[in-house]
Design an enzyme around this catalytic site. Structure first.
Site, PDB file in Angstrom:
ATOM      1  N   GLY A 116       0.820  -1.209   0.000  1.00  0.00           N
ATOM      2  CA  GLY A 116       0.000   0.000   0.000  1.00  0.00           C
ATOM      3  C   GLY A 116       0.854   1.258   0.000  1.00  0.00           C
ATOM      4  O   GLY A 116       0.549   2.230  -0.688  1.00  0.00           O
ATOM      5  N   GLN A 161      -7.014   1.054   4.184  1.00  0.00           N
ATOM      6  CA  GLN A 161      -7.770   0.632   5.352  1.00  0.00           C
ATOM      7  C   GLN A 161      -9.257   0.437   5.003  1.00  0.00           C
ATOM      8  O   GLN A 161      -9.896  -0.491   5.485  1.00  0.00           O
ATOM      9  CB  GLN A 161      -7.633   1.708   6.438  1.00  0.00           C
ATOM     10  CG  GLN A 161      -7.871   1.268   7.850  1.00  0.00           C
ATOM     11  CD  GLN A 161      -6.878   0.235   8.353  1.00  0.00           C
ATOM     12  OE1 GLN A 161      -7.270  -0.848   8.752  1.00  0.00           O
ATOM     13  NE2 GLN A 161      -5.591   0.545   8.351  1.00  0.00           N
ATOM     14  N   ALA A 206      -2.982  -5.500   0.395  1.00  0.00           N
ATOM     15  CA  ALA A 206      -3.624  -6.797   0.613  1.00  0.00           C
ATOM     16  C   ALA A 206      -3.720  -7.188   2.087  1.00  0.00           C
ATOM     17  O   ALA A 206      -4.686  -7.813   2.504  1.00  0.00           O
ATOM     18  CB  ALA A 206      -2.863  -7.885  -0.144  1.00  0.00           C
ATOM     19  N   HIS A 207      -2.721  -6.804   2.894  1.00  0.00           N
ATOM     20  CA  HIS A 207      -2.627  -7.427   4.220  1.00  0.00           C
ATOM     21  C   HIS A 207      -3.587  -6.845   5.254  1.00  0.00           C
ATOM     22  O   HIS A 207      -3.676  -7.357   6.367  1.00  0.00           O
ATOM     23  CB  HIS A 207      -1.187  -7.425   4.734  1.00  0.00           C
ATOM     24  CG  HIS A 207      -0.679  -6.110   5.248  1.00  0.00           C
ATOM     25  ND1 HIS A 207      -0.680  -5.793   6.581  1.00  0.00           N
ATOM     26  CD2 HIS A 207      -0.147  -5.053   4.605  1.00  0.00           C
ATOM     27  CE1 HIS A 207      -0.142  -4.581   6.731  1.00  0.00           C
ATOM     28  NE2 HIS A 207       0.181  -4.115   5.539  1.00  0.00           N
ATOM     29  N   CYS A 254       3.030   1.798  12.786  1.00  0.00           N
ATOM     30  CA  CYS A 254       4.362   2.296  12.425  1.00  0.00           C
ATOM     31  C   CYS A 254       4.934   3.207  13.499  1.00  0.00           C
ATOM     32  O   CYS A 254       6.091   3.555  13.464  1.00  0.00           O
ATOM     33  CB  CYS A 254       4.289   3.079  11.115  1.00  0.00           C
ATOM     34  SG  CYS A 254       3.250   2.314   9.897  1.00  0.00           S
TER      35      CYS A 254
END
Ligand SMILES: *Cc1c(COP(=O)(O)O)cnc(C)c1O
Length: 387
Positions: A72, A183, A204-205, A329
């Site tokens: 992303g 998101q 994707a995650h 993060c």
């Protein structure tokens, strides 16, 4: 104790077993390079083509409007840097409008464009719920603007932005509009003709796909300067041999997210609402962050006055609950999040942020156990804070 209860689905999700099955053949059996001419290559190319068609059908766009990326963050980077450079070349426009509430993949890229590429970044005002209104954009929109970038749903505070209105406003002025939907795509409609965006980032995650793969939707005719140069993959916009199994897994995860959207939404929202009600009622000096209604259905986020958010996370982890203080993060950083401070919270509130995000398989009993444990842990964190 059994394994900890995972309540951090906005940070990442496990790979769905159906996704894993779809990926499996492309690691060793069908391992070809999609750019090769022979049959190994053809089989891999067919898998990538089919994944591209699947993603395009979920987004309601053409397959050649989908650029696969490594994540992303890369999709955001390509959107911002790619359009900024191309637009400046075309029209001389050198301003970028975005917000402090964006994911760092957008905000840090905007800062880099300012520092090293001579662009000017205009930071948009956000309201007390972290929303970007059309009025805030209208105030600073002019022909010098190369790109407006506003996220669809916020990862830290869950707030959903009025993307359709913002995109329509930008188009009235002939200005490109990008949205980070990394998101949002897990729970919200990402049909691009409905949204009206020119560029849309996906990963994707966050939706039960593998880490390390994403995509950027680029509306036909939108010029981009590639930021990864080399081979001609991805229509010349993103060089590098395709990560075939991950691309296949991403497409399957996105397809399932659309197919099961209503079920997943209906499962998480009441559990989330239960958390919102109980926490605000039972914990003194607690406040919701983000919009009370216009928010992701699996997302609850709070600030607690005079609490060290990182300490609270440690106490929660020791008690068997995996939560977050906001962005994954930023964990470990003692400064309050820019997202939370931009909502107007002072430091003594902003440092005590907590995010609980639910998943499609989160059980009511897990939520209850969490709600049972939280009040005393907040009290303990407060006590330790006073010393
Ligand atoms: C997770 C996230 C990203 C980054 O995606 P990666 O695939 O982890 O690089 C970008 N934007 C938002 C809103 C996110 O939640």
């Amino acid at each position: 104790m059994t394994h900890p209860i995972y309540l951090d689905y906005a940070a990442t999700t496990p790979v769905d077993s159906r996704v894993l099955e779809a990926m499996r053949p492309y690691f060793a059996d069908s391992f070809g390079n999609p750019s090769s001419v022979h049959r190994y290559g053809q089989a891999a190319e067919a898998a990538v083509d089919s994944a591209r068609e699947t993603v395009a059908s979920v987004l309601g766009c053409r397959p050649d409007e989908i650029i696969f990326t490594s994540c992303g963050s890369e999709a955001d980077n390509l959107a911002l840097r790619g359009t900024a450079l191309a637009q400046r070349e075309k029209t001389g426009a050198n301003r970028i409008l975005t917000a402090r509430t964006e994911h760092h993949a957008v905000s840090k890229t905007a800062e880099q464009l300012e520092k090293y590429y001579g662009f000017r970044v205009e930071w948009l005002d956000v309201d007390e719920h972290g929303r970007i209104t059309p009025e805030a954009v209208k105030k600073v929109l002019n022909e010098q603007v190369a790109l407006v970038s506003v996220m669809y749903a916020n990862n830290e505070i869950g707030t959903v932005n009025p993307i359709r209105e913002l995109a329509a406003l930008c188009h009235e002025h002939g200005i490109l509009f990008h949205s980070d939907a990394v998101q949002a795509a897990a729970y919200l409609d990402v049909n691009v003709p409905t949204l009206g965006v020119d560029l849309l980032s996906l990963g994707a995650h966050k939706l039960y796909g593998p880490k390390g793969v994403g995509a950027l939707y680029v509306r036909k005719g939108t010029k981009l300067v590639p930021h990864l140069t080399g081979g001609g993959q991805e229509f010349g916009l993103r060089a590098g041999t395709h990560n075939v199994p991950y691309i296949v897994g991403f497409a399957e995860a996105l397809r399932l997210a659309k197919e099961e959207r209503e079920r997943r939404f209906g499962h998480v929202q009441p559990l989330r609402d239960h958390i919102l009600g109980r926490v605000l009622e039972e914990i003194p000096d607690s406040r919701l962050t983000g919009h009370p209604a216009e928010r992701l259905p699996n997302h609850a986020s709070f600030v607690f006055k005079n609490v060290d958010g990182n300490l609270l996370l440690t106490l929660l982890d020791a008690a068997g609950f995996a939560c977050s203080s906001g962005s994954a993060c930023k964990t470990g950083n003692p400064e309050p999040s820019e997202v939370v401070t931009s909502l107007g919270f002072s430091r003594d509130w902003a440092l005590g942020s907590l995010r609980i995000t639910l998943g499609k398989d989160t059980q009511p009993a897990e939520v209850d156990a969490f709600l049972q444990a939280l009040p005393s842990l907040v009290e303990r964190a407060r006590g330790l804070n006073q010393r």
